[in-house]
Design a protein around this motif. Structure first.
Motif: not given
Length: 615
Positions: A308-310, A348-349, A297-302, A313-315
């Motif tokens: 972030r949209r990808v 993504c995953l 979650d921290y990494r995605v915020q940066d 969507f993937a999650i």
């Protein structure tokens, strides 16, 4: 030629290790990082180091029935010491490296351990403090330190280095080696192999005695259920080895399967070490899995808005697939789901798995305490199969395990084959079988209470699902009954609260009261990041916890949780704790479990603020 699982429970752990060394002597067994480089230990070297340790201990006076205490972080020397004590017909017991000297003193004195292995100067100092204060350690004969750095000025009376112990073993091998080999041969499966002191949420720790058969039969059953062997299983050892879970899933499972164990540099370097070695298996307690999810979650915020949209969507799509997969026993519910997951993995995953070091994991486990369903669902969404297990020290680590074909969300899987089970009238789980412990050291009264009517009383209220999977409701002693007579299961609500990235701990209150309330500890890291992003000034945990805007943030999280539960289960009031809960302050056990009674006493003022004079 290989060891057969069916034959292993009829042996002792040193006998199994000796067979591994004979059959696979040149294969890799252990890895430890020293000065930035991974050092390798083969099975032959592993057995030889443990045997030399045993010879050295025998020369110092260790005899069958003696106990060896180990106060150290995870190292190969931990393994050597534990197995050496067993080779001599004794038992090894661990002490948490975070334990202060009074707790170390209690365990060493209660167990009457005559030998202690300390990991470094810090642990040695605790032993010396325990010797010098409040009655000392009257049974202690020899203190052995693994890392002697910084100890040049220490008195050598009763203290020696681990390297000196190995040198003594080499020096006396010709004289004593045959006797040590005879003791290894004479070992019986029913001999006490290890003693695990429970974390003591309701009093002083008790020493649970576990035999070779207890540990090996349990590990063999798990290996059989999950198909674990040297080709499909390797692990990172990082949880304290004095806890039965790490002892079972690394040390014992290793000699059962012949897999490789790598030692983490520290608990703070788990993720970097995972990335380096990419193990095939992984055991995590709930807090580890929660921290891993938060790190993503921290990494995605940066990242950029597109990234972030990808990710979102993937999650979102991946969770739908994961839910159907879990309901289908861990298998993809359709060809379409398999194809879609493959696309999400490529886009993504895959990167998220590699970031966590879980990209090669075939079998992961979660145990030690209850965990939110949302956390487990997240990792299945990433494509990491995490099987929830249930167990306790007294049943050698695990009595139930999810497995392929039994992965219902929120359960801990069916019973292992080495146990029987039944439910008491109040729903408490009772078990018995060949992996159930031998009793508590020097405590017949507690042993008799645990084995009332011939069944081990787990203290957990559970449900058995139609497919045989176990659903744990809560600890029997933790069930709350409001003044209106409503039974409340705290862990369900507490886990829902801890799903919030901003809440680290939640303690539900309301026993005998008109309404439910909660004491909450904020997560300093995530709440601090939120504060920085929202221009909220703070300097310490306390100033952050007392900030009105933070209270508004937490109130929103509490309201979100309340929406998920019936009105009678809603939290009407809460208080944010002005300090972080700490093991040293007696608020948490060494395994980071909340000591509820201690907290209710220590934070009586906060509870009074919530309830006033209301009943």
């Amino acid at each position: 030629m290989s060891l057969k699982l069916d034959a292993i429970p009829g042996m002792t752990m040193p006998q199994v290790l000796r067979e591994r060394a004979r059959l696979h002597g040149s294969d890799l067994a252990l890895r430890e990082k020293v000065r930035g480089l991974w050092q390798r230990t083969t099975w032959a070297d592993y057995y030889e180091q443990a045997r030399l340790t045993a010879i050295g201990l025998y020369a110092l006076g260790f005899r069958p029935g003696d106990r060896l205490a180990i106060a150290s972080d995870d190292t190969p020397q931990w393994y050597f010491s534990d197995l050496a004590a067993q080779m001599l017909g004794g038992a090894g017991l661990g002490i948490y490296p975070t334990n202060p000297w009074p707790e170390l003193q209690y365990i060493v004195r209660h167990s009457k351990a005559r030998f202690v292995v300390a990991g470094d100067q810090e642990q040695t100092d605790k032993v010396l403090d325990a010797q010098a204060n409040e009655g000392g350690l009257p049974d202690l004969q020899q203190l052995i330190c693994v890392d002697m750095k910084g100890m040049r000025a220490y008195s050598r009376e009763g203290l020696m280095g681990f390297d000196d112990l190995l040198a003594l073993g080499r020096e006396r091998e010709a004289e004593l080696g045959a006797e040590v080999d005879r003791l290894i041969d004479a070992g019986q499966p029913e001999d006490t192999a290890i003693i695990v002191y429970t974390s003591g949420t309701t009093g002083m720790p008790k020493g649970a005695m576990l035999s070779h058969r207890n540990m090996l039969s349990n590990a063999c059953d798990i290996a059989r259920i999950h198909g674990l062997d040297a080709r499909s299983y390797s692990v990172l050892c990082y949880l304290p080895l004095c806890h039965v879970a790490e002892r079972s899933f690394s040390l014992v499972q290793q000699i059962v399967t012949g897999c490789t164990v790598s030692f983490a540099e520290s608990v703070d370097t788990v993720v970097p070490n995972l990335r380096e070695i990419a193990p095939l298996g992984f055991l995590g307690v709930p807090r580890i899995w929660e921290k891993m999810q938060q790190s993503i979650d921290y990494r995605v915020q940066d990242t950029t808005p597109l990234q972030r949209r990808v990710f979102n969507f993937a999650i979102a799509r991946g969770k739908q697939i994961a839910r159907r997969r879990l309901a289908n026993g861990g298998r993809f519910a359709s060809g379409g789901d398999r194809v879609m997951f493959g696309l999400l993995w490529l886009v993504c995953l895959r990167a998220l798995q590699k970031y966590l070091g879980l990209n090669r994991v075939r079998t992961a486990f979660c145990g030690g305490a209850s965990i939110s369903e949302e956390v487990l669902l997240f990792f299945w969404t990433l494509g990491v199969p995490v099987y929830q297990i249930y167990g306790m020290t007294e049943c050698a680590g695990a009595s139930h395990s999810q497995r392929p074909g039994a992965t219902s969300l929120g359960t801990s899987g069916p019973l292992l084959g080495v146990f029987e089970q039944k439910l008491a009238e109040d729903g408490e789980l009772l078990i018995r079988g060949e992996a159930c412990f031998q009793g508590y050291l020097f405590n017949d009264e507690a042993t008799e209470a645990a084995y009332a009517d011939g069944w081990l009383h787990t203290g957990d209220i559970v449900q058995i699902e139609d497919g045989g999977e176990l659903r744990v409701m809560d600890r029997k002693k933790d069930i709350l009954i409001t003044s209106g007579g409503k039974n409340i299961t705290p862990s369900l609500i507490e886990n829902a609260l801890k799903d919030s990235p901003y809440i680290r701990e939640a303690i539900l209150l309301g026993d005998g009261r008109k309404f439910l309330s909660a004491l909450l500890q904020i997560d300093l890291e995530t709440t601090g990041k939120w504060a920085q992003a929202n221009d909220v000034q703070y300097t310490t945990y306390r100033t952050l916890a007392e900030n009105p805007k933070v209270r508004e943030l937490i109130a929103g999280e509490v309201a979100r949780v309340n929406d998920r539960f019936a009105r009678v289960e809603n939290i009407r009031k809460f208080e944010i704790l002005r300090k972080e809960l700490d093991h040293d302050d007696g608020e948490l056990t060494a395994t980071m479990k909340v000591r509820r009674k201690a907290i209710e006493a220590k934070f009586a003022d906060e509870i009074q603020t919530i309830y006033g004079d209301a009943a």
